[in-house]
Scaffold this active site. Structure first.
Site, PDB file in Angstrom:
ATOM      1  N   TYR A 143      -8.803  -7.831   6.038  1.00  0.00           N
ATOM      2  CA  TYR A 143      -8.562  -9.081   6.777  1.00  0.00           C
ATOM      3  C   TYR A 143      -9.704  -9.401   7.747  1.00  0.00           C
ATOM      4  CZ  TYR A 143      -3.734  -8.928   5.070  1.00  0.00           C
ATOM      5  OH  TYR A 143      -2.622  -8.900   4.272  1.00  0.00           O
ATOM      6  N   LYS A 194      -5.200   3.535  -1.980  1.00  0.00           N
ATOM      7  CA  LYS A 194      -5.467   3.463  -3.414  1.00  0.00           C
ATOM      8  C   LYS A 194      -6.753   4.245  -3.673  1.00  0.00           C
ATOM      9  CE  LYS A 194      -4.072   0.866  -6.279  1.00  0.00           C
ATOM     10  NZ  LYS A 194      -3.273   1.242  -7.476  1.00  0.00           N
ATOM     11  N   ASP A 226       0.792   1.443  -4.469  1.00  0.00           N
ATOM     12  CA  ASP A 226       1.665   0.768  -5.441  1.00  0.00           C
ATOM     13  C   ASP A 226       2.879   1.636  -5.750  1.00  0.00           C
ATOM     14  OD1 ASP A 226      -0.182   2.511  -6.567  1.00  0.00           O
ATOM     15  OD2 ASP A 226      -0.283   1.468  -8.490  1.00  0.00           O
ATOM     16  N   ASP A 250       0.804  -4.558   5.607  1.00  0.00           N
ATOM     17  CA  ASP A 250       1.383  -5.895   5.706  1.00  0.00           C
ATOM     18  C   ASP A 250       2.499  -6.039   4.669  1.00  0.00           C
ATOM     19  OD1 ASP A 250       1.775  -8.528   6.240  1.00  0.00           O
ATOM     20  OD2 ASP A 250      -0.176  -9.239   5.569  1.00  0.00           O
ATOM     21  N   ASP A 254       6.855  -5.409   5.225  1.00  0.00           N
ATOM     22  CA  ASP A 254       7.796  -6.499   4.920  1.00  0.00           C
ATOM     23  C   ASP A 254       8.825  -6.046   3.890  1.00  0.00           C
ATOM     24  OD1 ASP A 254       6.763  -8.261   6.685  1.00  0.00           O
ATOM     25  OD2 ASP A 254       6.095  -9.750   5.221  1.00  0.00           O
TER      26      ASP A 254
END
Ligand code: NAD
Length: 367
Positions: A143, A194, A226, A250, A254
């Site tokens: 980001y 990852k 994942d 992020d 959620d």
């Protein structure tokens, strides 16, 4: 004598002031019982800041926040300020205070209250008793990484570019926070990245693994992000603390939040580094926004704000038992089938924002 603490309170906009009023009542109750000795300093933030000071947050407010034991924030934003330049919008005040206080670790607990188990879309057997904490790196990664942008290519196409970038110090400081939190919980930490396909993930795993040697009491595991997304749905109770980067955090936070069902119940914290004197910048806020659709109606659920204050008691004021007491007061109120509209269920008693706050105080008064 009860230790003295100072808290910067920034109620903000919409339902922010309404839910923070309930936190204020709880603090007054605890002060009166001598369980705490907290002074509140009030400052506007977001739209309220724009209206009073012309900017969403002043440098003076941020300085107060840095010196205080912590900041308690309501929520910011609303239609009134929607046409202002992005850099001066209410939300910019929140981003600025987080950035200037260098709050790099974002803590999002996902706790399932038995009384609300039916509000989740997941089977009760999978989530009963769930209590996990996601620690998300908040100020680095893709980001913020440079280079970034959208550029035209010679062949007429356009190229969108973002850069996932982490340094060892950025990884180590957030991992340290996560290890320390795991020490205060069930002593299990799962680090997610990852590393199978990303160099930044490989570095992340190596640095966390190295740091693990300093925390022999913590059972450290690693998981691809994942797979973590799948495991959160398959068997979320296998996790205690999860630490991950900004992007994966992020998404995973959620996802974990939605295991629990309701936005009005979700607290959060953002922490900075601990300095030599032991002081750590910290900001606590409900996950929800300013909910302009219900502002002023007395419908807002104050429990996310109250649970955020419980986190402040635990992590910034060093009152872990009082934090437990406050959380169990919330649990008791829910067990008594007392509900605001957002979590209303059959055969429950519908209450307003302030009645919900009063119900929590009534439970606290029994202790
Ligand atoms: P929101 O979280 O404010 O509201 C989403 C929905 O959930 C609404 O229907 C609202 O009524 C409901 N809701 C939220 N909190 C509730 C509570 N405590 N009790 C009962 N119901 C609740 O998100 P939004 O509508 O997307 O955004 C509204 C404004 O809030 C925007 O200006 C946005 O930028 C801002 N926002 C601020 C923050 C923050 O301050 N941290 C976070 C998200 C959104």
């Amino acid at each position: 004598m009860t230790q003295h603490h100072t808290i910067l309170m920034t109620p903000g906009d919409g339902i922010g002031p309404e839910v923070m009023e309930e936190v204020r009542k709880i603090i007054a109750h605890l002060n009166q019982k001598n369980a705490t000795n907290i002074d509140l300093i009030d400052r506007p933030i977001g739209g309220a800041g724009i209206d009073r000071d012309g900017v969403p947050v002043t440098p003076e407010t941020i300085e107060i926040g840095k010196k205080a034991d912590c900041v308690l924030l309501g929520a910011v934003g609303g239609a009134k300020w929607a046409d202002i330049d992005y850099a001066l919008r209410p939300e910019a005040g929140l981003l600025k205070i987080r950035k200037d206080m260098e709050l790099f670790a974002n803590l999002r607990p996902a706790i399932v209250f038995d009384a609300l188990i039916e509000s989740s879309t997941i089977k009760p057997d999978v989530i009963r008793g769930l209590d996990i904490l996601i620690v998300r790196e908040l100020t680095g990664g893709v980001y913020f990484g440079e280079p970034r942008g959208i550029t035209p290519l010679p062949n007429g196409e356009r190229q969108g570019l973002n850069t996932q970038i982490y340094t060892t110090s950025e990884i180590v400081r957030v991992a340290k926070v996560a290890f320390e939190l795991a020490q205060k919980r069930n002593k299990r930490l799962c680090s997610c990245e990852k590393s199978n396909v990303m160099e930044s993930g490989k570095l992340w795993r190596e640095e966390v693994e190295k740091l693990g040697a300093d925390y022999p009491d913590i059972a450290l595991s690693h998981m691809y992000a994942d797979n973590c997304a799948m495991q959160l749905l398959r068997n979320p109770r296998q996790f205690d603390v999860i630490v991950t980067d900004n992007l994966f955090g992020d998404i995973l936070s959620d996802e974990a939040a939605m295991l629990t069902g309701s936005l009005g119940m979700l607290p959060s914290a953002s922490l900075g580094a601990r300095d030599a004197s032991g002081h750590q910048n910290a900001l606590y806020e409900p996950v929800h926004g300013s909910a302009p659709d219900i502002a002023g109606t007395g419908k807002a659920n104050p429990l996310a704000a109250i649970l955020s204050f419980a986190m402040a008691l635990r992590f910034s004021l060093d009152y872990p038992q009082l934090a437990d007491t406050l959380e169990s007061a919330v649990r008791q109120v829910l067990n008594q089938k007392i509900r605001t509209a957002d979590i209303m269920d059959r055969e429950c008693e519908l209450v307003s924002t302030s009645q919900m706050g009063d119900a929590v105080i009534k439970e606290l008064a029994k202790v």
